[in-house]
Design a protein around this motif. Structure first.
Motif, mmCIF file in Angstrom:
data_model
loop_
_atom_site.group_PDB
_atom_site.id
_atom_site.type_symbol
_atom_site.label_atom_id
_atom_site.label_comp_id
_atom_site.label_asym_id
_atom_site.label_seq_id
_atom_site.Cartn_x
_atom_site.Cartn_y
_atom_site.Cartn_z
ATOM 1 N N ASN A 45 -55.487 16.685 -36.158
ATOM 2 C CA ASN A 45 -56.780 16.389 -35.523
ATOM 3 C C ASN A 45 -56.780 16.971 -34.101
ATOM 4 O O ASN A 45 -56.501 16.267 -33.132
ATOM 5 N N PRO A 46 -57.112 18.254 -33.957
ATOM 6 C CA PRO A 46 -57.073 18.898 -32.637
ATOM 7 C C PRO A 46 -57.961 18.213 -31.602
ATOM 8 O O PRO A 46 -57.592 18.128 -30.433
ATOM 9 N N ASP A 47 -59.135 17.745 -32.023
ATOM 10 C CA ASP A 47 -60.028 17.060 -31.080
ATOM 11 C C ASP A 47 -59.362 15.803 -30.522
ATOM 12 O O ASP A 47 -59.430 15.522 -29.322
ATOM 13 N N SER A 48 -58.745 15.064 -31.408
ATOM 14 C CA SER A 48 -58.027 13.861 -30.964
ATOM 15 C C SER A 48 -56.854 14.230 -30.071
ATOM 16 O O SER A 48 -56.530 13.520 -29.118
ATOM 17 N N ALA A 49 -56.207 15.356 -30.371
ATOM 18 C CA ALA A 49 -55.087 15.797 -29.541
ATOM 19 C C ALA A 49 -55.568 16.109 -28.128
ATOM 20 O O ALA A 49 -54.876 15.775 -27.151
ATOM 21 N N ARG A 50 -56.749 16.777 -28.042
ATOM 22 C CA ARG A 50 -57.293 17.067 -26.703
ATOM 23 C C ARG A 50 -57.602 15.776 -25.950
ATOM 24 O O ARG A 50 -57.348 15.658 -24.745
ATOM 25 N N ARG A 51 -58.198 14.825 -26.661
ATOM 26 C CA ARG A 51 -58.465 13.523 -26.036
ATOM 27 C C ARG A 51 -57.153 12.849 -25.625
ATOM 28 O O ARG A 51 -57.054 12.230 -24.570
ATOM 29 N N GLY A 52 -56.132 13.026 -26.463
ATOM 30 C CA GLY A 52 -54.821 12.453 -26.141
ATOM 31 C C GLY A 52 -54.245 13.041 -24.869
ATOM 32 O O GLY A 52 -53.617 12.333 -24.065
ATOM 33 N N ILE A 53 -54.466 14.351 -24.666
ATOM 34 C CA ILE A 53 -53.962 14.983 -23.441
ATOM 35 C C ILE A 53 -54.673 14.417 -22.216
ATOM 36 O O ILE A 53 -54.057 14.169 -21.173
ATOM 37 N N ASP A 54 -55.981 14.185 -22.355
ATOM 38 C CA ASP A 54 -56.723 13.577 -21.250
ATOM 39 C C ASP A 54 -56.187 12.183 -20.932
ATOM 40 O O ASP A 54 -56.009 11.816 -19.762
ATOM 41 N N LEU A 55 -55.943 11.421 -21.977
ATOM 42 C CA LEU A 55 -55.408 10.069 -21.780
ATOM 43 C C LEU A 55 -54.022 10.118 -21.142
ATOM 44 O O LEU A 55 -53.699 9.317 -20.262
ATOM 45 N N LEU A 56 -53.206 11.066 -21.608
ATOM 46 C CA LEU A 56 -51.861 11.188 -21.044
ATOM 47 C C LEU A 56 -51.936 11.556 -19.568
ATOM 48 O O LEU A 56 -51.124 11.086 -18.756
ATOM 49 N N SER A 57 -52.906 12.385 -19.187
ATOM 50 C CA SER A 57 -53.079 12.732 -17.774
ATOM 51 C C SER A 57 -53.383 11.484 -16.956
ATOM 52 O O SER A 57 -52.848 11.294 -15.859
ATOM 53 N N ASP A 58 -54.246 10.625 -17.504
ATOM 54 C CA ASP A 58 -54.551 9.367 -16.803
ATOM 55 C C ASP A 58 -53.316 8.482 -16.706
ATOM 56 O O ASP A 58 -53.063 7.840 -15.672
ATOM 57 N N ILE A 59 -52.563 8.447 -17.790
ATOM 58 C CA ILE A 59 -51.347 7.634 -17.790
ATOM 59 C C ILE A 59 -50.353 8.136 -16.760
ATOM 60 O O ILE A 59 -49.743 7.362 -16.009
#
Length: 353
Positions: free
Chosen positions: A193-207
């Motif tokens: 799920n590439p879209d979810s992966a991109r969202r995951g990267i955004d979340l990881l940046s916040d983390i």
């Protein structure tokens, strides 16, 4: 114009102590017969000056030879002869002072010096040894107490430095552990799920911004920790989708309370790794922070069964236990139990004060 330096405790005690003693002797002279005010004043001034001089010379000698660093037994071996020497000095100065002041200011005083010495030397020497023994005990007890206080302060300072070094080391150990787990989550999403992966990267940046960039900060507010946990759970939900449900309950009055950074997140990570990930249908992760009279409870509940790996604690849980021990000096507790069949409960109890 420079302000005069304040008197040290040593000089205050010297002045007050010998002044009180001299006033007492003056009172005895005043009530014991004819009293000459001029002679009484001179006796007072010379008493204070001479006896401060004698004891101050001894203090300098003791400091030069570092007697304040000696143990009790070795110090007592030196104090006994010191009391005798100071008693002799007291006797000599007192006899000379009293005799010549009387000789100069009392016209009727015609007593030969040898006779005056013979009549007064014994009781003056005894009084001198007694007074100097009291002074020595007071002075060295103060020095001993101050040394013990300084040692205690230094030990406490070293303990704090050691504790902070241990906490820094644990924090440095935990940050990469957290980062690697988050990256593995995103890796699992890249192909599926590439879209979810991109969202995951955004979340990881916040983390990363709210967690890893905190440096060596050991404590954080409940609000910030909960925000971090929400980001982490959203990241995990991208992977588990409907298999992961969560609920967070926090007493409003606890939002500003300070807790260990990454403490709740560690429990949540453990709940997902050993609970949700091992359940075919997933389940609910419940996070609750509530306050009781003596402790604040942080509880994370998840579906699953308590196994040896989970009860023994991996890197995250062992790290959390050590940090709780160091930060709260044994007053905080961590437990993880099988609350009922199919439910695991991890609880951290933090003292309220």
């Amino acid at each position: 114009m420079k302000k005069p330096l304040p008197l040290s405790l040593y000089w205050k005690c010297q002045l007050i102590g010998w002044s009180v003693a001299s006033l007492y002797w003056t009172f005895i002279g005043f009530t014991g017969g004819p009293f000459n005010p001029v002679l009484g004043l001179l006796q007072f001034v010379t008493d204070v000056g001479l006896y401060i001089l004698i004891t101050h010379l001894y203090r300098n000698f003791a400091l030069r030879h570092q007697w304040q660093m000696l143990g009790i037994n070795r110090l007592l071996q030196r104090m006994v002869p010191a009391a005798l020497v100071l008693g002799v000095a007291y006797t000599i100065f007192t006899i000379l002072k009293v005799y010549f002041l009387k000789f100069w200011f009392v016209s009727a005083f015609q007593q030969p010096f040898s006779e005056f010495v013979q009549l007064n030397i014994e009781h003056i020497f005894i009084a001198g040894v007694r007074l100097m023994s009291i002074w020595l005990l007071a002075y060295h007890l103060y020095q001993y107490a101050r040394r013990e206080i300084n040692i205690t302060k230094e030990n406490a300072r070293l303990a704090i430095i050691t504790r902070e070094a241990q906490l820094n080391n644990l924090s440095a150990q935990l940050n990469p552990h957290f980062l690697f787990n988050s990256l593995n989550n995103i890796k699992a999403l890249v192909i599926e799920n590439p879209d979810s992966a991109r969202r995951g990267i955004d979340l990881l940046s916040d983390i990363l911004r709210t967690s890893l960039y905190s440096g060596d900060i050991m404590l954080t507010s409940v609000t910030k920790e909960v925000e971090l946990v929400k980001d982490y759970l959203e990241l995990e939900k991208l992977r588990f989708e409907e298999r992961l449900q969560f609920i967070i309950k926090v007493d409003d009055e606890l939002l500003k309370m300070s807790i260990l950074r990454l403490s709740v997140q560690t429990l949540v990570e453990n709940a997902i790794k050993h609970g949700i990930a091992k359940q075919k249908d997933g389940g609910l992760v419940s996070i609750q922070i509530e306050q009781f009279p003596e402790h604040t409870h942080i509880c994370v509940q998840n579906p699953g069964y308590l196994d040896m790996d989970q009860s023994g604690g991996g890197v995250g849980l062992k790290n959390l236990q050590e940090r709780l021990e160091l930060q709260y000096k044994g007053k905080a507790t961590f437990t993880i139990t099988g609350r009922m069949p199919g439910i695991v409960l991890a609880t951290v109890m933090i003292p309220n004060s």
